[in-house]
Design a protein around this motif. Structure first.
Motif, PDB file in Angstrom:
ATOM      1  N   LYS A  80     -40.961  12.618  35.809  1.00 13.08           N
ATOM      2  CA  LYS A  80     -40.259  12.198  34.587  1.00 13.08           C
ATOM      3  C   LYS A  80     -38.847  12.768  34.553  1.00 13.08           C
ATOM      4  N   GLU A  81     -38.724  14.028  34.949  1.00 18.02           N
ATOM      5  CA  GLU A  81     -37.392  14.630  35.017  1.00 18.02           C
ATOM      6  C   GLU A  81     -36.520  13.911  36.041  1.00 18.02           C
ATOM      7  N   ASP A 133     -36.764  10.830  37.117  1.00 16.27           N
ATOM      8  CA  ASP A 133     -36.407   9.479  36.680  1.00 16.27           C
ATOM      9  C   ASP A 133     -35.162   9.504  35.800  1.00 16.27           C
ATOM     10  N   GLN A 134     -35.102  10.481  34.890  1.00 13.43           N
ATOM     11  CA  GLN A 134     -33.935  10.580  34.018  1.00 13.43           C
ATOM     12  C   GLN A 134     -32.680  10.930  34.817  1.00 13.43           C
ATOM     13  N   ALA A 135     -32.839  11.849  35.767  1.00 19.13           N
ATOM     14  CA  ALA A 135     -31.689  12.257  36.583  1.00 19.13           C
ATOM     15  C   ALA A 135     -31.200  11.097  37.443  1.00 19.13           C
ATOM     16  N   ASP A 142     -31.427   7.929  36.724  1.00 16.22           N
ATOM     17  CA  ASP A 142     -30.710   7.011  35.836  1.00 16.22           C
ATOM     18  C   ASP A 142     -29.294   7.515  35.551  1.00 16.22           C
ATOM     19  N   GLN A 143     -29.155   8.839  35.417  1.00 17.71           N
ATOM     20  CA  GLN A 143     -27.830   9.406  35.168  1.00 17.71           C
ATOM     21  C   GLN A 143     -26.907   9.200  36.361  1.00 17.71           C
ATOM     22  N   ASP A 180     -25.377   5.983  35.954  1.00 16.64           N
ATOM     23  CA  ASP A 180     -24.335   6.049  34.915  1.00 16.64           C
ATOM     24  C   ASP A 180     -23.042   6.632  35.482  1.00 16.64           C
ATOM     25  N   ASN A 192     -38.249   3.945  41.372  1.00 15.59           N
ATOM     26  CA  ASN A 192     -37.487   5.141  41.699  1.00 15.59           C
ATOM     27  C   ASN A 192     -38.138   5.934  42.830  1.00 15.59           C
TER      28      ASN A 192
END
Length: 573
Positions: free
Chosen positions: A114-115, A117-119, A121-122, A125, A474
């Protein structure tokens, strides 16, 4: 002098001088007021023309300098995004190493995921950063204009490196430890027709020592390769995943560079090493099931499957590591297979023929080839593992299926061009065929049309770094095996971003020199133009004073000259 009244010549002559003095004074006033000795082309036609050209050059140099400053600002923005992405990748690598540790359960790994996946996505960005509305990391540098270019990118960024690392891990030979007799290889991409040679390595040997390597990819099979498949699949009949073909052929290349008199090594051993690098339980299943008895003179399909089974037999009978020892023995004993077998098996088999006899005897005793392969060679044809010497069947490693035999990222958008016509990969200088790299941005930093700096940026999005597949999946650390693979993929991603960062820094450094050069050129041109056009104020004031005095004198004399004719009146009284 005659006394006349119709034409007062002294007055006319004085008036002429007065007009000249007036014009001279006017010119002096212009020069003093403007500070320039050339105010129009009439002052000095050639000088004025030269001066105007210099002024054009000065303005052009100043604009080019402004362009360079703006380019530097863009690059600073790009470097900031790349630097942030590197920091994220460091964290992801840390998480992958954590997930690869069996002190974590799969539930723990799901939390880590989960961590991640967020990274990830960043990272995407960060890659969307813009300057003046322009997306910087648009991937323009890596756009392929042909399948050949795509293959070059794949070889450069993943396939060669991954293959060399597999060969190093499996056999302990490489191009980096100083033992290789050659450290260059030429890559050739050409259509050689339907000859069943998907790709091949040729070597030239002098006195048994290889001094030239060439890797040829037969474009007859890969001209329509799927450019979105990281494994290099092709719909052409008879083709295989190109990444596995490359791993096979590069085994030959590394062997040729390290084993003296390799041409004397039996073909089935040479091909066996290449096959066991990536495993063949899937695409040569039928050949394995009908495997004939071994002989040193094997050729064709039998040499491929027979050599593979022979090395797996050695691995099963003599223990993990014996295959690597066999390769090391071939290097040490300069291609003497008998000595290499004796060394690798700890004397259990005294010669190559002795081991071949053992292999054939065990196969005959088993009766069923499939049972022999399973029990005596550890080759389980019903297992998803394809049988690589580094895989689950042979070495208790991770399962390597047909797509995972050679480890790549999740997306072909990761692939990028070589930085030059020849590049160093794992100690080997690779000479590339011609390719057409994307041009990217052009910074106009000179006064002529061709005075530009090219700055092409690859994609550093999650897809561009191989961390996200086209379907949105991912990079996973959900299991220990996946976490271990993720570590390698992240290493490759970090290498790509750092390469981008290095390129950005190099261009920034160049732009500083460019700005300094443009500033100096502008200053020198202004100085040269000043000599032509600027007035010497001390000299011009002296000239102005002279012309002013002369004008006043001419005015006074004109008044006197106009009085001369009045003397005639006395004669008329």
């Amino acid at each position: 002098m005659a006394m006349v009244v119709k034409n007062n010549m002294p007055a006319r002559q004085t008036l002429n001088k007065l007009n000249k003095n007036s014009k001279a004074l006017s010119k002096s006033l212009k020069k003093v007021a403007s500070g320039m000795k050339l105010n129009s082309a009439a002052d000095d036609a050639s000088g004025f023309s030269i001066s105007e050209k210099m002024r054009v050059q000065i303005r052009a140099l100043d604009q080019a300098n402004a362009n360079a400053q703006n380019a530097g600002s863009l690059l600073q923005t790009a470097e900031g995004a790349a630097s942030s992405t590197v920091d994220i990748l460091k964290t992801l690598k840390e998480k992958a190493i954590n997930a690869a540790n069996d002190t974590n359960t799969d539930i723990d790994r799901a939390t880590i995921q989960k961590e991640m996946d967020q990274a990830i996505d960043q990272i995407s960005d960060n890659a969307n950063v813009t300057f003046n509305g322009i997306r910087i990391f648009d991937g323009g540098a890596d756009i392929s204009k042909s399948v050949q270019d795509t293959i070059i990118k794949a070889l450069n960024s993943e396939w060669l490196k991954a293959s060399f690392e597999m060969i190093q891990d499996a056999y302990g030979i490489n191009f980096t430890d100083g033992r290789a007799s050659v450290n260059e290889m030429e890559v050739v991409l050409k259509d050689e027709g339907d000859n069943n040679r998907l790709a091949y390595v040729t070597h030239r040997a002098v006195g048994g020592v290889t001094d030239k390597l060439t890797l040829t990819v037969n474009m007859h099979y890969y001209d329509d390769m799927d450019e979105s498949d990281p494994n290099g699949s092709s719909p052409s009949t008879g083709s295989q995943y190109l990444d596995r073909v490359i791993a096979h052929e590069l085994t030959h290349a590394v062997m040729a560079a390290n084993v003296k008199d390799m041409d004397n090594v039996p073909l089935f051993i040479v091909e066996g090493f290449a096959e066991v690098t990536h495993g063949i339980d899937d695409n040569r299943r039928s050949t394995l099931e009908s495997l004939p008895d071994l002989s040193t003179g094997m050729s064709g399909e039998g040499a491929y499957a027979g050599g593979y089974a022979f090395l797996r037999y050695m691995n099963k009978q003599c223990g993990t590591g014996s295959v690597q020892s066999f390769m090391q023995g071939l290097v040490q004993y300069e291609g003497d297979a008998d000595k290499a077998v004796q060394s690798a098996t700890g004397g259990r088999f005294s010669t190559l023929q002795n081991m071949i006899d053992s292999f054939n005897g065990a196969k005959s005793a088993a009766g069923d080839t499939k049972a022999f392969l399973l029990n005596s060679c550890g080759i389980d044809l019903d297992n998803p593992d394809v049988g690589s010497i580094l895989g689950a069947d042979a070495n208790q490693g991770e399962v390597r299926d047909d797509k995972g035999s050679v480890l790549e990222g999740l997306n072909t958008k990761f692939w990028y061009y070589p930085s030059a016509n020849s590049t160093l990969i794992n100690g080997l200088t690779v000479k590339w065929p011609d390719f057409q790299k994307g041009e990217g941005m052009k910074f106009q930093v000179g006064t002529r049309a061709n005075q530009v700096i090219n700055s092409a940026f690859g994609s550093i999005s999650a897809e561009g770094l191989g961390l996200k597949a086209d379907n949105g999946t991912n990079l996973s650390v959900g299991t220990r095996v996946k976490a271990k693979q993720a570590m390698t993929i992240l290493d490759n991603a970090i290498e790509k971003v750092l390469d981008q960062q290095t390129n950005i820094g190099a261009i920034e450094s160049r732009l500083k020199y460019t700005q300094a050069n443009l500033t100096t050129a502008s200053e020198n041109t202004v100085s040269a133009e000043s000599v032509i056009r600027d007035a010497d104020m001390a000299k011009e004031m002296t000239e102005y004073t002279k012309n002013n005095v002369l004008l006043q004198a001419a005015q006074s004399m004109l008044a006197q000259a106009n009085q001369n004719s009045s003397g005639v009146l006395s004669l008329l009284q």
